[in-house]
Design a protein around this motif. Structure first.
Motif, PDB file in Angstrom:
ATOM      1  N   HIS A  57      51.492  17.978 -21.665  1.00  0.00           N
ATOM      2  CA  HIS A  57      52.639  17.170 -22.099  1.00  0.00           C
ATOM      3  C   HIS A  57      52.792  15.950 -21.190  1.00  0.00           C
ATOM      4  O   HIS A  57      53.014  14.829 -21.671  1.00  0.00           O
ATOM      5  CB  HIS A  57      53.923  18.007 -22.086  1.00  0.00           C
ATOM      6  CG  HIS A  57      55.146  17.219 -22.422  1.00  0.00           C
ATOM      7  ND1 HIS A  57      55.626  17.102 -23.706  1.00  0.00           N
ATOM      8  CD2 HIS A  57      55.980  16.482 -21.638  1.00  0.00           C
ATOM      9  CE1 HIS A  57      56.698  16.327 -23.700  1.00  0.00           C
ATOM     10  NE2 HIS A  57      56.934  15.948 -22.453  1.00  0.00           N
ATOM     11  N   ASP A  59      50.449  14.518 -19.386  1.00  0.00           N
ATOM     12  CA  ASP A  59      49.341  13.601 -19.686  1.00  0.00           C
ATOM     13  C   ASP A  59      49.632  12.802 -20.948  1.00  0.00           C
ATOM     14  O   ASP A  59      49.457  11.578 -20.979  1.00  0.00           O
ATOM     15  CB  ASP A  59      48.036  14.386 -19.891  1.00  0.00           C
ATOM     16  CG  ASP A  59      47.456  14.935 -18.601  1.00  0.00           C
ATOM     17  OD1 ASP A  59      47.909  14.541 -17.502  1.00  0.00           O
ATOM     18  OD2 ASP A  59      46.543  15.777 -18.694  1.00  0.00           O
ATOM     19  N   ASP A  60      50.090  13.477 -21.988  1.00  0.00           N
ATOM     20  CA  ASP A  60      50.364  12.825 -23.274  1.00  0.00           C
ATOM     21  C   ASP A  60      51.432  11.745 -23.156  1.00  0.00           C
ATOM     22  O   ASP A  60      51.431  10.790 -23.928  1.00  0.00           O
ATOM     23  CB  ASP A  60      50.807  13.851 -24.328  1.00  0.00           C
ATOM     24  CG  ASP A  60      49.696  14.805 -24.732  1.00  0.00           C
ATOM     25  OD1 ASP A  60      48.514  14.545 -24.409  1.00  0.00           O
ATOM     26  OD2 ASP A  60      50.024  15.835 -25.364  1.00  0.00           O
ATOM     27  N   HIS A  61      52.363  11.916 -22.215  1.00  0.00           N
ATOM     28  CA  HIS A  61      53.456  10.960 -22.030  1.00  0.00           C
ATOM     29  C   HIS A  61      53.257  10.063 -20.805  1.00  0.00           C
ATOM     30  O   HIS A  61      54.193   9.385 -20.377  1.00  0.00           O
ATOM     31  CB  HIS A  61      54.793  11.706 -21.956  1.00  0.00           C
ATOM     32  CG  HIS A  61      55.167  12.330 -23.262  1.00  0.00           C
ATOM     33  ND1 HIS A  61      54.698  13.558 -23.660  1.00  0.00           N
ATOM     34  CD2 HIS A  61      55.928  11.866 -24.280  1.00  0.00           C
ATOM     35  CE1 HIS A  61      55.168  13.842 -24.867  1.00  0.00           C
ATOM     36  NE2 HIS A  61      55.917  12.824 -25.269  1.00  0.00           N
TER      37      HIS A  61
END
Length: 166
Positions: A57, A59-61
């Motif tokens: 999460h 990494d994704d943000h």
């Protein structure tokens, strides 16, 4: 929603369980057997179940991650991070025996982020109080990191950033 610029995790009893003890109480050498990591006595070292999801999460943000651990055996902690294949996830790592205040002073200096832009997770209430006093949103981890705790903490962080939201 406001998101933290830096999320900082403690290690023992926060990101991982080392057979019910702290990593500096283990007995190297560490053995990697498939996905299992054990010390010489057979104590299992494992990340809590939701940690990979939490790190993904972040990494994704594009949230920068750091570690702050006051372990007496920093080389052991770093070795375990490597065996768990998560070292690369953390831009900053303050892993040495000292006050969390020293860890956070270094993190603030190295990252350039203000304390108010940080979110911190730890299983020791004394660290929550100390670091919270700096202005860091500090979250007590009772039984290891969970996705529920993580996401509710992101909401708490956002609420602190904008007390009139909602």
């Amino acid at each position: 929603m406001s998101i933290p610029r830096l999320i900082v995790f403690d290690l023992d009893f926060t990101l991982w369980d080392c057979g019910g003890t702290w990593c500096d109480c283990l007995s190297p050498p560490f053995r990697v057997n498939g996905k299992r990591i054990e010390d010489r006595t057979g104590r299992l070292v494992r990340l809590y179940d939701d940690v990979h999801e939490i790190l993904a999460h972040c990494d994704d943000h594009a949230i920068t991650l750091a570690l702050a651990s006051r372990t007496e055996k920093p080389t052991w902690a770093r070795e375990l991070l490597s065996h768990l294949d998560i070292t690369h996830r953390f831009a900053f790592a303050e892993i040495y025996p000292s006050s969390k205040l020293r860890h956070f002073a270094a993190l603030q200096k190295d990252s350039g982020f203000a304390y108010e832009e940080m979110l911190f997770f730890d299983d020791e209430m004394r660290n929550i109080h100390e670091v919270g006093g700096l202005g860091v949103t500090s979250i007590y981890v009772r039984d290891g990191m969970t996705a529920d705790l993580f996401h509710s903490s992101l909401n708490e962080f956002a609420d602190r950033q904008n007390p009139h939201r909602g």
